[in-house]
Design an enzyme around this catalytic site. Structure first.
Site, PDB file in Angstrom:
ATOM      1  N   ILE A  18       0.841  -1.209   0.000  1.00 24.00           N
ATOM      2  CA  ILE A  18       0.000   0.000   0.000  1.00 24.00           C
ATOM      3  C   ILE A  18       0.871   1.254   0.000  1.00 24.00           C
ATOM      4  N   ASP A  32      11.970   3.034   4.887  1.00 23.05           N
ATOM      5  CA  ASP A  32      11.567   1.622   4.852  1.00 23.05           C
ATOM      6  C   ASP A  32      12.813   0.782   5.090  1.00 23.05           C
ATOM      7  N   ILE A  55      11.571   2.215  11.392  1.00 21.67           N
ATOM      8  CA  ILE A  55      10.900   3.307  12.122  1.00 21.67           C
ATOM      9  C   ILE A  55      11.326   3.323  13.588  1.00 21.67           C
ATOM     10  N   THR A  59      -6.066  -0.809  10.477  1.00 21.88           N
ATOM     11  CA  THR A  59      -6.848  -1.880   9.846  1.00 21.88           C
ATOM     12  C   THR A  59      -8.206  -2.064  10.520  1.00 21.88           C
ATOM     13  N   ASP A  60      -9.145  -2.652   9.775  1.00 25.88           N
ATOM     14  CA  ASP A  60     -10.445  -2.985  10.373  1.00 25.88           C
ATOM     15  C   ASP A  60     -10.321  -4.148  11.361  1.00 25.88           C
ATOM     16  N   GLU A  61      -9.189  -4.892  11.292  1.00 27.72           N
ATOM     17  CA  GLU A  61      -9.065  -6.089  12.144  1.00 27.72           C
ATOM     18  C   GLU A  61      -9.014  -5.753  13.636  1.00 27.72           C
ATOM     19  N   TYR A  99      -1.247 -10.015  15.143  1.00 19.23           N
ATOM     20  CA  TYR A  99      -1.169  -8.867  14.220  1.00 19.23           C
ATOM     21  C   TYR A  99      -2.154  -7.781  14.632  1.00 19.23           C
ATOM     22  N   LYS A 159      -1.566  -3.936  16.044  1.00 26.07           N
ATOM     23  CA  LYS A 159      -2.073  -2.733  15.378  1.00 26.07           C
ATOM     24  C   LYS A 159      -2.969  -1.945  16.341  1.00 26.07           C
ATOM     25  N   PRO A 215      -5.091 -22.903  -2.065  1.00 29.96           N
ATOM     26  CA  PRO A 215      -5.491 -23.284  -0.708  1.00 29.96           C
ATOM     27  C   PRO A 215      -6.562 -22.365  -0.119  1.00 29.96           C
ATOM     28  N   ASP A 242      -7.902 -24.685   8.712  1.00 32.89           N
ATOM     29  CA  ASP A 242      -8.209 -23.266   8.922  1.00 32.89           C
ATOM     30  C   ASP A 242      -7.094 -22.549   9.688  1.00 32.89           C
ATOM     31  N   GLY A 251      -7.959 -19.237  15.223  1.00 32.82           N
ATOM     32  CA  GLY A 251      -8.605 -17.986  15.658  1.00 32.82           C
ATOM     33  C   GLY A 251      -9.125 -17.149  14.507  1.00 32.82           C
TER      34      GLY A 251
HETATM   35  P1  NAD Z   1       3.334  -4.770   3.483  1.00 28.30           P
HETATM   36  O1  NAD Z   1       3.674  -5.892   4.397  1.00 28.30           O
HETATM   37  O2  NAD Z   1       3.131  -5.034   2.037  1.00 28.30           O
HETATM   38  O3  NAD Z   1       4.461  -3.639   3.573  1.00 28.30           O
HETATM   39  C1  NAD Z   1       5.007  -3.211   4.774  1.00 28.30           C
HETATM   40  C2  NAD Z   1       6.213  -2.331   4.445  1.00 28.30           C
HETATM   41  O4  NAD Z   1       6.747  -1.847   5.696  1.00 28.30           O
HETATM   42  C3  NAD Z   1       7.354  -3.076   3.758  1.00 28.30           C
HETATM   43  O5  NAD Z   1       7.884  -2.288   2.725  1.00 28.30           O
HETATM   44  C4  NAD Z   1       8.359  -3.293   4.859  1.00 28.30           C
HETATM   45  O6  NAD Z   1       9.695  -3.362   4.388  1.00 28.30           O
HETATM   46  C5  NAD Z   1       8.134  -2.062   5.712  1.00 28.30           C
HETATM   47  N1  NAD Z   1       8.543  -2.238   7.112  1.00 28.30           N
HETATM   48  C6  NAD Z   1       8.292  -3.288   7.922  1.00 28.30           C
HETATM   49  N2  NAD Z   1       8.837  -3.084   9.139  1.00 28.30           N
HETATM   50  C7  NAD Z   1       9.419  -1.857   9.084  1.00 28.30           C
HETATM   51  C8  NAD Z   1      10.125  -1.071  10.026  1.00 28.30           C
HETATM   52  N3  NAD Z   1      10.351  -1.500  11.267  1.00 28.30           N
HETATM   53  N4  NAD Z   1      10.580   0.134   9.641  1.00 28.30           N
HETATM   54  C9  NAD Z   1      10.382   0.575   8.372  1.00 28.30           C
HETATM   55  N5  NAD Z   1       9.732  -0.124   7.442  1.00 28.30           N
HETATM   56  C10 NAD Z   1       9.244  -1.320   7.795  1.00 28.30           C
HETATM   57  O7  NAD Z   1       2.059  -4.082   4.130  1.00 28.30           O
HETATM   58  P2  NAD Z   1       0.807  -3.416   3.429  1.00 28.30           P
HETATM   59  O8  NAD Z   1      -0.172  -4.474   3.091  1.00 28.30           O
HETATM   60  O9  NAD Z   1       1.273  -2.486   2.395  1.00 28.30           O
HETATM   61  O10 NAD Z   1       0.205  -2.605   4.669  1.00 28.30           O
HETATM   62  C11 NAD Z   1       0.648  -1.277   4.949  1.00 28.30           C
HETATM   63  C12 NAD Z   1      -0.075  -0.755   6.165  1.00 28.30           C
HETATM   64  O11 NAD Z   1      -1.481  -0.772   5.942  1.00 28.30           O
HETATM   65  C13 NAD Z   1       0.152  -1.603   7.428  1.00 28.30           C
HETATM   66  O12 NAD Z   1       0.257  -0.729   8.510  1.00 28.30           O
HETATM   67  C14 NAD Z   1      -1.117  -2.452   7.533  1.00 28.30           C
HETATM   68  O13 NAD Z   1      -1.384  -2.763   8.874  1.00 28.30           O
HETATM   69  C15 NAD Z   1      -2.141  -1.508   6.965  1.00 28.30           C
HETATM   70  N6  NAD Z   1      -3.306  -2.136   6.317  1.00 28.30           N
HETATM   71  C16 NAD Z   1      -3.122  -3.096   5.355  1.00 28.30           C
HETATM   72  C17 NAD Z   1      -4.234  -3.637   4.704  1.00 28.30           C
HETATM   73  C18 NAD Z   1      -4.096  -4.660   3.611  1.00 28.30           C
HETATM   74  O14 NAD Z   1      -5.111  -5.179   3.133  1.00 28.30           O
HETATM   75  N7  NAD Z   1      -2.889  -5.003   3.164  1.00 28.30           N
HETATM   76  C19 NAD Z   1      -5.520  -3.192   5.050  1.00 28.30           C
HETATM   77  C20 NAD Z   1      -5.662  -2.231   6.056  1.00 28.30           C
HETATM   78  C21 NAD Z   1      -4.542  -1.701   6.661  1.00 28.30           C
HETATM   79  O1  DAU Z   2      -8.706  -6.535   6.930  1.00 28.30           O
HETATM   80  C1  DAU Z   2      -7.521  -5.843   6.665  1.00 28.30           C
HETATM   81  C2  DAU Z   2      -6.355  -6.796   6.704  1.00 28.30           C
HETATM   82  O2  DAU Z   2      -6.398  -7.548   5.499  1.00 28.30           O
HETATM   83  C3  DAU Z   2      -5.012  -6.101   6.848  1.00 28.30           C
HETATM   84  O3  DAU Z   2      -4.969  -5.448   8.087  1.00 28.30           O
HETATM   85  C4  DAU Z   2      -3.860  -7.109   6.746  1.00 28.30           C
HETATM   86  O4  DAU Z   2      -2.626  -6.434   6.777  1.00 28.30           O
HETATM   87  C5  DAU Z   2      -4.000  -7.848   5.441  1.00 28.30           C
HETATM   88  O5  DAU Z   2      -2.995  -8.832   5.326  1.00 28.30           O
HETATM   89  C6  DAU Z   2      -5.374  -8.496   5.336  1.00 28.30           C
HETATM   90  O6  DAU Z   2      -5.516  -9.544   6.327  1.00 28.30           O
HETATM   91  P1  DAU Z   2      -6.263 -10.917   6.002  1.00 28.30           P
HETATM   92  O7  DAU Z   2      -5.858 -11.932   6.982  1.00 28.30           O
HETATM   93  O8  DAU Z   2      -7.721 -10.679   5.808  1.00 28.30           O
HETATM   94  O9  DAU Z   2      -5.619 -11.180   4.542  1.00 28.30           O
HETATM   95  P2  DAU Z   2      -5.114 -12.511   3.824  1.00 28.30           P
HETATM   96  O10 DAU Z   2      -4.918 -12.165   2.384  1.00 28.30           O
HETATM   97  O11 DAU Z   2      -4.003 -13.155   4.552  1.00 28.30           O
HETATM   98  O12 DAU Z   2      -6.395 -13.462   3.926  1.00 28.30           O
HETATM   99  C7  DAU Z   2      -7.656 -13.067   3.404  1.00 28.30           C
HETATM  100  C8  DAU Z   2      -8.640 -14.170   3.740  1.00 28.30           C
HETATM  101  O13 DAU Z   2      -8.313 -15.328   2.959  1.00 28.30           O
HETATM  102  C9  DAU Z   2      -8.590 -14.611   5.190  1.00 28.30           C
HETATM  103  O14 DAU Z   2      -9.903 -14.931   5.625  1.00 28.30           O
HETATM  104  C10 DAU Z   2      -7.725 -15.872   5.162  1.00 28.30           C
HETATM  105  C11 DAU Z   2      -8.030 -16.455   3.795  1.00 28.30           C
HETATM  106  N1  DAU Z   2      -6.914 -17.197   3.152  1.00 28.30           N
HETATM  107  C12 DAU Z   2      -5.696 -16.599   3.095  1.00 28.30           C
HETATM  108  C13 DAU Z   2      -4.623 -17.256   2.514  1.00 28.30           C
HETATM  109  C14 DAU Z   2      -3.263 -16.599   2.455  1.00 28.30           C
HETATM  110  C15 DAU Z   2      -7.140 -18.434   2.590  1.00 28.30           C
HETATM  111  O15 DAU Z   2      -8.271 -18.962   2.614  1.00 28.30           O
HETATM  112  N2  DAU Z   2      -6.085 -19.080   1.998  1.00 28.30           N
HETATM  113  C16 DAU Z   2      -4.825 -18.545   1.952  1.00 28.30           C
HETATM  114  O16 DAU Z   2      -3.894 -19.204   1.419  1.00 28.30           O
END
Ligand code: NAD
Ligand code: DAU
Length: 357
Positions: free
Chosen positions: A14, A34, A61, A135-137, A161, A165, A216, A292, A295
């Site tokens: 992101i 980063d 950070i 995050t919404d989590e 996680y 957060k 999977p 699964d 949790g």
């Molecule tokens: P990501 O895992 O793809 O990227 C994380 C980035 O942070 C990487 O570039 C990594 O190198 C860097 N990083 C990790 N630890 C660090 C540190 N200590 N100092 C500096 N850089 C560091 O994550 P993402 O999916 O892009 O998520 C970005 C943010 O958005 C996170 O805070 C996550 O909680 C939040 N978020 C993600 C989602 C999603 O669906 N991916 C949804 C809602 C919120």
């Molecule tokens: O809701 C926001 C969150 O979404 C962010 O805060 C997280 O950073 C981001 O990783 C994401 O979390 P999820 O756990 O929802 O994402 P993930 O892609 O890991 O999984 C999405 C859903 O799919 C979840 O219910 C688990 C399921 N899943 C995931 C994987 C990797 C599977 O069924 N099979 C898989 O192999």
């Protein structure tokens, strides 16, 4: 104070999209901090090579010395904090990094921001923003008929996680309440789109399908997530940065709840259309149900009324348009995919899925 912003985690999924989107429409310099964990990838930023508006700094950070130096040198008008460990499954296997980056790291970043902010003139103090991307989590899991998460929902994180957060969100809130630091927090649902690391559901399904590997699905595949195209999330963050009320939190989501199995079916069907299997069968044949996630939260859903009403933000992509763009991007970028599937990526996939049988 300068016209520069610090973006942390800007080499990730992101954060990288945010930096690209920011510099496509603004000349305000980005200091991209980063430390390049497995999830950080400079290839996401390749199009910015030679662009003086993008200054990349490889550090964490939590590295207070480096971070303090950046505040002093660049005198930024804002921080947007994306840096985090972000993968729920990894947090179940190895929670320590999540505590260090998401909690301790955010705390140190806040401290550096507070110290810098205290040195600013009144006008600059008022204009400064610390935007924390969350995050919404943090709100926990919804039952089938519960209303979607609003900003008023209580925090009930269920994984290491989401707990880390949640802790960082509380620290951000406390720095506003106690010290007056002008903070904003956004809580977003599941993102998808270009540069998504292929250990998360959608890019994992696309890349595994194309590689002829099993797809999977955890448990019964009926867990529900709300999906938002990543560029829409980036636009939402910009809007909150521009016009959000200090101290407030804003939920960002796509009004798009879907069960995981439905997502997997859609991806398979689109791949059948875009890149049919040589044997003429559907990619759905590769779906396998596996053990699964411990949790596993059953349902997330975001009520994005506040950001829509107050700030006029709305997602521009529907899931139908966003997922087509996403799949096309993965088909067009096989080198990016091959390069991120390094040794450590393969180790993770083996570890995570071997245990699921
Ligand atoms: P990501 O895992 O793809 O990227 C994380 C980035 O942070 C990487 O570039 C990594 O190198 C860097 N990083 C990790 N630890 C660090 C540190 N200590 N100092 C500096 N850089 C560091 O994550 P993402 O999916 O892009 O998520 C970005 C943010 O958005 C996170 O805070 C996550 O909680 C939040 N978020 C993600 C989602 C999603 O669906 N991916 C949804 C809602 C919120
Ligand atoms: O809701 C926001 C969150 O979404 C962010 O805060 C997280 O950073 C981001 O990783 C994401 O979390 P999820 O756990 O929802 O994402 P993930 O892609 O890991 O999984 C999405 C859903 O799919 C979840 O219910 C688990 C399921 N899943 C995931 C994987 C990797 C599977 O069924 N099979 C898989 O192999």
């Amino acid at each position: 104070m300068n016209k520069a912003i610090i973006v942390t985690g800007g080499a990730g999924f992101i954060g990288g999209n945010f930096v690209l989107d920011w510099l496509a429409t603004s000349d305000v310099t980005v200091i991209n901090l980063d430390c390049l964990t497995y999830a950080g990838n400079m290839e996401n930023l390749a199009s910015l090579e030679g662009d003086a508006r993008h200054i990349f700094v490889k550090a964490g950070i939590g590295d207070s010395v480096v971070v303090r130096g950046l505040f002093e040198k660049y005198q930024p008008c804002a921080v947007v904090n994306f840096a985090a460990e972000s993968h729920v499954d990894r947090s179940i296997h190895a929670p320590e990094d999540f505590i260090q980056t998401n909690i301790v790291g955010t705390f140190r970043l806040l401290e550096a921001a507070r110290n810098y902010w205290n040195t600013l003139a009144d006008e600059d103090k008022a204009a400064f923003r610390f935007l924390h991307v969350s995050t919404d989590e943090v709100y926990g899991s919804l039952k089938k008929d519960d209303p979607a998460f609003s900003e008023e929902n209580k925090y009930e994180p269920n994984s290491p996680y989401s707990a880390s957060k949640a802790a960082s969100d509380h620290l951000v809130r406390a720095y506003h309440h106690t010290y007056g630091l002008p903070v904003l927090t956004t809580n977003c649902s599941n993102n998808y789109g270009p540069y998504h690391f292929p250990e998360k559901l959608i890019p994992l399904i696309i890349t595994h399908a194309l590689a002829g590997k099993p797809l999977p699905v955890y448990g019964d595949g009926q867990q529900i997530r709300d999906w938002l195209y990543v560029v829409d999330h980036c636009r939402g963050i910009r809007r909150v940065l521009e016009a959000g009320r200090v101290g407030e939190t804003y939920n960002i989501g796509g009004w798009n709840e879907m069960a995981n199995l439905d997502i997997v079916h859609i991806v398979c069907d689109l791949l059948d259309e875009f890149r049919p299997r040589e044997d003429g069968k559907s990619y759905r044949e590769q779906i396998t149900f596996v053990t699964d996630r411990p949790g596993h939260d059953r349902r997330y859903a975001i009520d994005a009324t506040k950001i829509e009403k107050e700030l006029g933000w709305k997602p521009q992509e529907t899931f139908q348009t966003g997922i087509r763009k996403t799949i096309q991007w993965y088909l067009d970028n096989p080198e990016w995919v091959a390069n991120v599937q390094s040794g450590s990526y393969r180790d993770w996939v083996e570890k995570n899925y071997a245990e699921r049988g």
